[in-house]
Write a protein that holds these residues in place. Structure first.
Motif, mmCIF file in Angstrom:
data_model
loop_
_atom_site.group_PDB
_atom_site.id
_atom_site.type_symbol
_atom_site.label_atom_id
_atom_site.label_comp_id
_atom_site.label_asym_id
_atom_site.label_seq_id
_atom_site.Cartn_x
_atom_site.Cartn_y
_atom_site.Cartn_z
ATOM 1 N N ARG A 22 0.840 -1.200 0.000
ATOM 2 C CA ARG A 22 0.000 0.000 0.000
ATOM 3 C C ARG A 22 0.875 1.250 0.000
ATOM 4 N NH1 ARG A 22 -4.772 -0.690 4.488
ATOM 5 N NH2 ARG A 22 -5.398 -2.813 3.990
ATOM 6 N N LYS A 23 0.359 2.331 -0.584
ATOM 7 C CA LYS A 23 1.002 3.641 -0.469
ATOM 8 C C LYS A 23 0.472 4.271 0.806
ATOM 9 C CE LYS A 23 1.506 4.068 -5.389
ATOM 10 N NZ LYS A 23 1.102 4.751 -6.614
ATOM 11 N N VAL A 24 1.401 4.792 1.635
ATOM 12 C CA VAL A 24 1.053 5.188 2.996
ATOM 13 C C VAL A 24 1.626 6.557 3.342
ATOM 14 C CG1 VAL A 24 1.374 4.553 5.428
ATOM 15 C CG2 VAL A 24 0.941 2.774 3.736
ATOM 16 N N ALA A 25 0.862 7.318 4.119
ATOM 17 C CA ALA A 25 1.349 8.557 4.728
ATOM 18 C C ALA A 25 1.233 8.421 6.237
ATOM 19 C CB ALA A 25 0.549 9.759 4.251
ATOM 20 N N ILE A 46 -2.379 6.730 7.132
ATOM 21 C CA ILE A 46 -3.405 6.820 6.090
ATOM 22 C C ILE A 46 -2.885 6.105 4.852
ATOM 23 C CG2 ILE A 46 -4.816 8.394 4.689
ATOM 24 C CD1 ILE A 46 -2.871 9.912 7.515
ATOM 25 N N ASP A 47 -3.757 5.334 4.172
ATOM 26 C CA ASP A 47 -3.325 4.739 2.908
ATOM 27 C C ASP A 47 -3.957 5.484 1.733
ATOM 28 O OD1 ASP A 47 -5.908 3.726 2.437
ATOM 29 O OD2 ASP A 47 -5.326 1.631 2.649
ATOM 30 N N GLU A 48 -3.568 5.096 0.518
ATOM 31 C CA GLU A 48 -3.998 5.819 -0.681
ATOM 32 C C GLU A 48 -5.496 5.730 -0.935
ATOM 33 O OE1 GLU A 48 -3.042 1.708 -2.448
ATOM 34 O OE2 GLU A 48 -2.350 2.911 -0.762
ATOM 35 N N GLU A 49 -6.180 4.816 -0.264
ATOM 36 C CA GLU A 49 -7.631 4.693 -0.432
ATOM 37 C C GLU A 49 -8.403 5.450 0.653
ATOM 38 O OE1 GLU A 49 -8.686 0.596 -0.788
ATOM 39 O OE2 GLU A 49 -7.306 0.261 -2.452
ATOM 40 N N MET A 70 -3.678 12.397 1.437
ATOM 41 C CA MET A 70 -3.919 11.823 0.106
ATOM 42 C C MET A 70 -3.082 12.564 -0.944
ATOM 43 S SD MET A 70 -6.090 9.421 0.840
ATOM 44 C CE MET A 70 -6.968 8.944 -0.609
ATOM 45 N N ASP A 71 -3.015 13.886 -0.829
ATOM 46 C CA ASP A 71 -2.183 14.680 -1.750
ATOM 47 C C ASP A 71 -0.701 14.373 -1.547
ATOM 48 O OD1 ASP A 71 -4.427 15.928 -2.798
ATOM 49 O OD2 ASP A 71 -4.226 17.713 -1.543
ATOM 50 N N ILE A 72 -0.304 14.207 -0.305
ATOM 51 C CA ILE A 72 1.098 13.936 0.020
ATOM 52 C C ILE A 72 1.512 12.554 -0.490
ATOM 53 C CG2 ILE A 72 2.647 13.517 1.984
ATOM 54 C CD1 ILE A 72 1.050 15.919 3.337
ATOM 55 N N ILE A 73 0.623 11.572 -0.399
ATOM 56 C CA ILE A 73 0.915 10.250 -0.958
ATOM 57 C C ILE A 73 1.163 10.375 -2.458
ATOM 58 C CG2 ILE A 73 -0.091 7.998 -1.531
ATOM 59 C CD1 ILE A 73 -1.473 8.114 1.266
ATOM 60 N N ALA A 74 0.334 11.172 -3.137
ATOM 61 C CA ALA A 74 0.467 11.336 -4.592
ATOM 62 C C ALA A 74 1.724 12.112 -4.975
ATOM 63 C CB ALA A 74 -0.775 12.019 -5.145
ATOM 64 N N VAL A 105 3.086 15.697 8.133
ATOM 65 C CA VAL A 105 2.566 14.598 7.330
ATOM 66 C C VAL A 105 3.592 14.254 6.258
ATOM 67 C CG1 VAL A 105 0.618 13.745 5.982
ATOM 68 C CG2 VAL A 105 0.227 15.500 7.731
ATOM 69 N N GLU A 106 3.963 12.981 6.206
ATOM 70 C CA GLU A 106 4.984 12.527 5.259
ATOM 71 C C GLU A 106 4.554 11.224 4.606
ATOM 72 O OE1 GLU A 106 8.584 11.195 7.366
ATOM 73 O OE2 GLU A 106 7.318 11.014 9.161
ATOM 74 N N ARG A 107 5.007 11.009 3.378
ATOM 75 C CA ARG A 107 4.774 9.739 2.719
ATOM 76 C C ARG A 107 5.819 8.752 3.230
ATOM 77 N NH1 ARG A 107 5.131 9.509 -3.642
ATOM 78 N NH2 ARG A 107 7.338 9.334 -3.211
ATOM 79 N N ILE A 108 5.385 7.533 3.475
ATOM 80 C CA ILE A 108 6.272 6.469 3.918
ATOM 81 C C ILE A 108 6.481 5.536 2.723
ATOM 82 C CG2 ILE A 108 6.579 4.529 5.502
ATOM 83 C CD1 ILE A 108 6.417 7.143 7.005
#
Length: 110
Positions: A22-25, A46-49, A70-74, A105-108
Motif C-alpha cells: 500500500r502507499k502510505v502517509a 493513512i493509505d492511498e484509499e 492523500m495529496d502527500i501520498i500522490a 505529514v509525510e509519505r512512507i
C-alpha cells in the motif's frame, strides 16, 4: 504498544500496510499549545484509499489531515499543517477548544 485490547499501534499498521504494497502517509503531532486533544508524538496512518488508523486530534481536524495526506501520498512532498482557534480553518474543522496543533505529514516508502 497500547495495553488496551484491540487497539493497534499506528506505526505497526504503517509497517504492515507498506509490506502489503500500500502507499502510505504518516501524520505525527509535532507541537501543541494550550488545550489539545492528543499529545505530541500521536500518530495517524493513512493509505492511498483513505483508510486510516490512529489519531492526531479528532473530528473534522482528522478529516482535513486525511485529505492532505492523500495529496502527500500522490506528490511525495511532506507538509506541516497547523490548526488553531486563531485560524479560520480551525473553526471550519472544529478545533474550537482553545488550543493549536502542528502536524507533520509525510509519505512512507516501504
Amino acid at each position: 504498544m497500547s495495553t488496551e485490547p484491540n487497539v493497534l499501534d499506528p506505526l505497526e499498521i504503517a509497517e504492515t500496510w507498506c509490506s502489503d504494497g500500500r502507499k502510505v502517509a504518516l501524520a505525527t503531532v509535532i507541537e501543541t499549545w494550550g488545550s489539545a486533544p492528543r499529545p505530541v508524538g500521536s500518530h495517524l496512518v493513512i493509505d492511498e484509499e483513505g483508510n486510516f488508523q490512529g489519531s492526531v486530534s479528532g473530528g473534522c481536524v482528522e478529516g482535513a489531515v486525511i485529505a492532505e495526506a492523500m495529496d502527500i501520498i500522490a506528490s511525495g512532498t511532506s507538509r506541516i499543517l497547523e490548526f488553531g482557534v486563531a485560524d479560520e480553518t480551525a473553526w471550519r474543522v472544529g478545533l474550537s477548544c482553545g488550543g493549536r496543533i502542528r502536524v507533520y505529514v509525510e509519505r512512507i516508502d516501504g
